[in-house]
Motif scaffolding. Structure first.
Motif, PDB file in Angstrom:
ATOM      1  N   UNK A  50       1.023  -1.163  -0.303  1.00  0.00           N
ATOM      2  CA  UNK A  50      -0.220   0.379  -0.207  1.00  0.00           C
ATOM      3  C   UNK A  50       0.749   1.124  -0.131  1.00  0.00           C
ATOM      4  N   UNK A  51       2.083   1.395   0.301  1.00  0.00           N
ATOM      5  CA  UNK A  51       2.890   2.341   0.476  1.00  0.00           C
ATOM      6  C   UNK A  51       4.029   2.652  -0.903  1.00  0.00           C
ATOM      7  N   UNK A  52       4.704   1.705  -1.195  1.00  0.00           N
ATOM      8  CA  UNK A  52       5.125   1.245  -2.336  1.00  0.00           C
ATOM      9  C   UNK A  52       4.827   1.740  -3.644  1.00  0.00           C
ATOM     10  N   UNK A  53       3.837   0.963  -4.005  1.00  0.00           N
ATOM     11  CA  UNK A  53       2.851   1.038  -5.569  1.00  0.00           C
ATOM     12  C   UNK A  53       2.673   2.243  -6.049  1.00  0.00           C
ATOM     13  N   UNK A  54       1.617   3.462  -4.323  1.00  0.00           N
ATOM     14  CA  UNK A  54       1.476   4.233  -5.126  1.00  0.00           C
ATOM     15  C   UNK A  54       2.590   5.550  -5.288  1.00  0.00           C
ATOM     16  N   UNK A  55       3.421   5.033  -4.370  1.00  0.00           N
ATOM     17  CA  UNK A  55       4.711   5.793  -4.451  1.00  0.00           C
ATOM     18  C   UNK A  55       5.736   5.872  -5.865  1.00  0.00           C
TER      19      UNK A  55
END
Length: 435
Positions: A50-55
């Motif tokens: 949930x943190x890496x994909x949007x970033x």
């Protein structure tokens, strides 16, 4: 959190574009992830996704197909989870599902791994746009009888996830045409294990997004809450003023039968003209054939312009090959009918009785207000209005149930052990120390 879980291994992310420029670059991004691997480890894996994909997706300014860029971000998230899992034996083999949806000017693009799902509700139809990477779905794709598979094979065995292996195959779906009024639902299997597709379609298609998400979670918990449930609901609004919009063909809607009838009539005129020519009526045959051919060509161009011009939706994956005809993996009606309203009424009444017996901390006036409005809507044959108020009535009561459960859990929790006393000081006292 589900009713039988002590921790929540789900995660979600919503990144809305704050301007037209940002929307043009990346669109809006929605994500749901369901972690696995034991206490805390599953939470860590889904949290990384949930943190890496949007970033990574929002940092990618290379342009190009949004679906491919989103898939690349999911691949990088897999690498990050795998590296974390390899860093310590406690995190070994941790993993997570990941379903990410980007709503962009080019259409709706999906990158997907695992058995979390993405649905689209359009009109009175609910389409599942993702393929479950589960043992059941893989066996059905290989040709086994669906009913036998669903009865005899475990539901929660997934065949693909982020994290356990250094490489992962990401399913890419879309871009799909986006139309005003479309509703998208992303969810973990805590929802789909208890709520059927037609119920998801009816609820998400008839309630505002926030209320729809609450109602879906409430329904999953009322039916057992055996897993954590995460739901993201997004509704497409009307086209803003001043924004150019080229409407595209809705692939879920059949062609207008009047257009087909007109085309067949013009074809009959053309055949009549050719028949006149064959029987020696050259003047009449030439006039009829020419007029029929011109009208048929004009009608054909209009049909192509209206139905087939513009971006085409990328075909969904099938068993071993791709099909040129768009279709969802599964489709269900999305209709608020008497049956679903009656079931909601029964649930609301049962909760009302239980809340009174167990003295849940709820406002009875709010419950009675929604019950009266639901009854009034039902008397006017307004099924959707009745359903909305029943869902609101259930939500008020479910908040009381959750508060009661939390208070009970706090009372039943074992007392925390007292910290052990500090070890004795074995160093010599100042008086006993040698000079």
């Amino acid at each position: 959190m589900g009713l039988r879980r002590q921790n929540n291994e789900d995660a979600s992310a919503v990144r809305l574009a704050g301007s037209r420029e940002s929307f043009a670059d990346h669109g809006h991004l929605l994500l749901v992830a369901d972690g696995m691997g034991g206490h805390a480890v599953g939470e860590l894996a889904s949290g990384i996704a949930a943190e890496v994909v949007p970033q990574d997706y929002l940092r990618d300014t290379t342009g190009g197909d949004p679906a491919d860029r989103l898939a690349a971000a999911v691949v990088r998230a897999n690498a990050a989870i795998y590296a974390k899992g390899e860093s310590t034996p406690d995190f070994s083999r941790m993993g997570t599902t990941c379903t990410a949806l980007a709503l962009t000017p080019q259409g709706a693009a999906i990158a997907h791994v695992g058995d979390s799902r993405c649905y689209r509700i359009r009109g009175q139809r609910c389409d599942q746009l993702t393929f479950d990477h589960s043992l059941q779905w893989e066996l059905i794709r290989q040709g086994m009888d669906p009913q036998s598979v669903m009865l005899n094979e475990p539901r929660n065995v997934i065949t693909r996830s982020l994290g356990p292996a250094p490489d992962v195959a990401v399913d890419v779906e879309g871009p799909f045409a986006i139309l005003p009024g479309d509703v998208y639902v992303l969810c973990s299997d805590g929802l789909t294990g208890h709520v059927q597709d037609h119920e998801i379609g009816a609820i998400a298609g008839s309630l505002p997004p926030e209320e729809a998400a609450k109602t879906l979670v409430n329904l999953a918990n009322l039916r057992g809450g055996s897993d954590n449930t995460t739901v993201v609901v997004a509704q497409v609004g009307e086209i803003p003023e001043g924004v150019a919009h080229n409407p595209t063909r809705d692939p879920t809607r059949p062609m207008n039968p009047w257009l087909l009838a007109a085309a067949w009539a013009l074809a009959a005129v053309l055949v009549t003209g050719l028949a006149l020519l064959l029987f020696g009526h050259y003047v009449a045959g030439t006039l009829v054939t020419g007029a029929g051919g011109a009208l048929l060509a004009a009608a054909g161009f209009r049909i192509w312009q209206k139905w087939y011009r513009g971006p085409r939706e990328r075909p969904l994956h099938t068993a071993g090959s791709e099909t040129a005809v768009w279709r969802a993996y599964r489709s269900a009606p999305a209709v608020v009918d008497r049956a679903i309203v009656a079931e909601a009424g029964q649930l609301a009444s049962q909760l009302q009785r239980t809340a009174a017996e167990e003295r849940w901390p709820i406002d009875p006036k709010r419950v009675e207000k929604h019950r009266a409005r639901a009854a009034a809507s039902a008397s006017e044959a307004d099924l959707q209005g009745a359903f909305q108020h029943l869902c609101r009535m259930i939500d008020v009561q479910m908040k009381g149930l959750v508060q009661t459960r939390r208070a009970g859990a706090d009372r039943l929790a074992p007392p925390r052990p007292k910290p052990p006393p500090p070890p004795p000081d074995l160093s010599p006292s100042p008086a006993a120390r040698p000079e």
